[in-house]
Write a protein that holds these residues in place. Structure first.
Motif, PDB file in Angstrom:
ATOM      1  N   THR A  82       0.846  -1.186   0.000  1.00 14.87           N
ATOM      2  CA  THR A  82       0.000   0.000   0.000  1.00 14.87           C
ATOM      3  C   THR A  82       0.884   1.239   0.000  1.00 14.87           C
ATOM      4  O   THR A  82       2.104   1.162   0.192  1.00 14.87           O
TER       5      THR A  82
ATOM      6  N   THR B 221      -7.048  -0.282   4.961  1.00 17.57           N
ATOM      7  CA  THR B 221      -7.413  -1.315   3.990  1.00 17.57           C
ATOM      8  C   THR B 221      -6.364  -2.413   3.966  1.00 17.57           C
ATOM      9  O   THR B 221      -6.687  -3.611   3.975  1.00 17.57           O
TER      10      THR B 221
ATOM     11  N   VAL C 145      -8.798  -4.070  -2.994  1.00 21.04           N
ATOM     12  CA  VAL C 145      -7.705  -5.026  -2.802  1.00 21.04           C
ATOM     13  C   VAL C 145      -7.566  -5.810  -4.097  1.00 21.04           C
ATOM     14  O   VAL C 145      -8.533  -6.429  -4.565  1.00 21.04           O
TER      15      VAL C 145
ATOM     16  N   ALA D 221      -3.387  -2.979  -1.815  1.00 17.41           N
ATOM     17  CA  ALA D 221      -4.576  -2.384  -1.190  1.00 17.41           C
ATOM     18  C   ALA D 221      -4.505  -0.880  -1.405  1.00 17.41           C
ATOM     19  O   ALA D 221      -3.580  -0.218  -0.919  1.00 17.41           O
TER      20      ALA D 221
ATOM     21  N   ALA E  79      -6.774  -6.368   5.106  1.00 15.45           N
ATOM     22  CA  ALA E  79      -6.432  -7.478   4.213  1.00 15.45           C
ATOM     23  C   ALA E  79      -5.396  -8.394   4.851  1.00 15.45           C
ATOM     24  O   ALA E  79      -5.485  -9.622   4.756  1.00 15.45           O
TER      25      ALA E  79
END
Length: 318
Positions: free
Chosen positions: A115, A134, A154, A149, A138
């Motif tokens: 990310t 996020t 995702v 993400a 995940a």
């Protein structure tokens, strides 16, 4: 997010990027540590135990295949110590890095989630906190595999592409369904990850002699020959549509260059400049002729995925 009595143990691998950047007289540059970034989202440590490793501190534009090796080895070395990994990364080459680890961490048995953010962590309007949430959802969800993400989505690690330079929903999933989506503080899984068929294996050798050549009107075939003469062992050809590349009907006929590459042991793989649907080189005469001269279709894989995949395959050739 997981709330069991025993907290999961997450390893954050920080590599720099916009999420870690601060203004300088010459523009944004990575300056925040991974710990600095995590401190801005205190809810994360309330939900899980986190160790942070400052692996790199780079604008992702400067990341190279050698850095993929460092990331992959960092996960492999710590794999049995953690329940999951979150990699903070710049957006510009995140799709390449995620695809690289997707193939380098064969049969990974826990989540590895990339990310970052379009705006630096801590600035007004930043997407950093939402993307971190996020990613951690995940990671704590426990589904093994490599993911990105970002922007409430995702995505599987080998099918993402940065599509926007400014919008916060910068990444899109290409030719595969979304793995999941995050909204209202909840992660919903939408697609099952590939089934692992064997033991974990680290592929940490890469042959970087792989080039990418975008076919455009007027491009002379000698450009491909130049790649071959420069010692490239493989070239990804970004053709038109279903994989079209000029043939004998064009003054820029690439067929002799394909033969030249074949004679010199250079592998050619054709993908498309179109974003979706991949190539089908059996549809037109030019594609059939190209295959007869050794050009391999890249299917639905993106350039971002084909590049590290070929680097691994070439490095492991006997």
């Amino acid at each position: 997010m997981e709330t069991t009595s025993k907290k999961k143990h997450i390893c954050v691998l920080a590599t720099g990027g916009t999420i870690a950047s601060r203004p300088t007289p010459n523009g944004l540059m990575p300056a925040l540590s991974g710990e600095d970034i995590l401190a801005m989202v205190p809810d994360l440590r309330a939900r899980c135990d986190i160790d942070c490793v400052q692996l790199l501190q780079l604008d992702s534009t400067n990341l190279q295949p050698e850095h993929w090796i460092r990331m992959a080895r960092a996960v492999a070395e710590r794999r049995t110590q953690y329940d999951a990994f979150v990699v903070t990364h710049g957006t510009d080459t995140m799709a390449y890095s995620a695809a690289a680890l997707y193939y380098m961490l064969e049969n990974i048995d826990r989540p590895v989630v990339f990310t970052g953010s379009q705006l630096p962590a801590g600035v007004p309007g930043t997407d950093a906190e939402q993307n971190l949430l996020t990613a951690f959802h995940a990671a704590l969800g426990g589904r093994a595999g490599v993911y990105i993400a970002f922007g409430g989505r995702v995505m599987f690690g080998n099918d993402a592409r940065k599509l926007c330079t400014m919008q916060l929903t910068a990444f899109g999933n290409i030719n595969r369904p979304l793995a999941g989506c995050f909204a209202g503080g909840r992660l919903t899984w939408l697609a099952e990850p590939p089934v692992s068929t064997g033991a974990f294996r680290l592929h940490d050798q890469l042959d970087t002699r792989v080039g990418v050549l975008k076919i455009v009107p007027g491009l002379p075939p000698k450009m491909l020959e130049a790649f071959v003469n420069a010692g490239f062992r493989a070239v990804i050809l970004e053709g038109y549509g279903l994989g079209g590349i000029p043939d004998q009907e064009s003054p820029m006929n690439f067929l002799p260059a394909f033969q030249y590459a074949k004679d010199h042991g250079c592998c050619l793989v054709c993908t498309t400049q179109c974003t979706y649907d991949g190539v089908d080189m059996d549809s037109y005469e030019m594609g059939v002729r190209a295959q007869q001269l050794g050009v391999e279709p890249g299917g639905t894989l993106t350039t971002e995925a084909l590049l590290p995949k070929l680097m691994i395959e070439l490095a492991e050739e006997v």
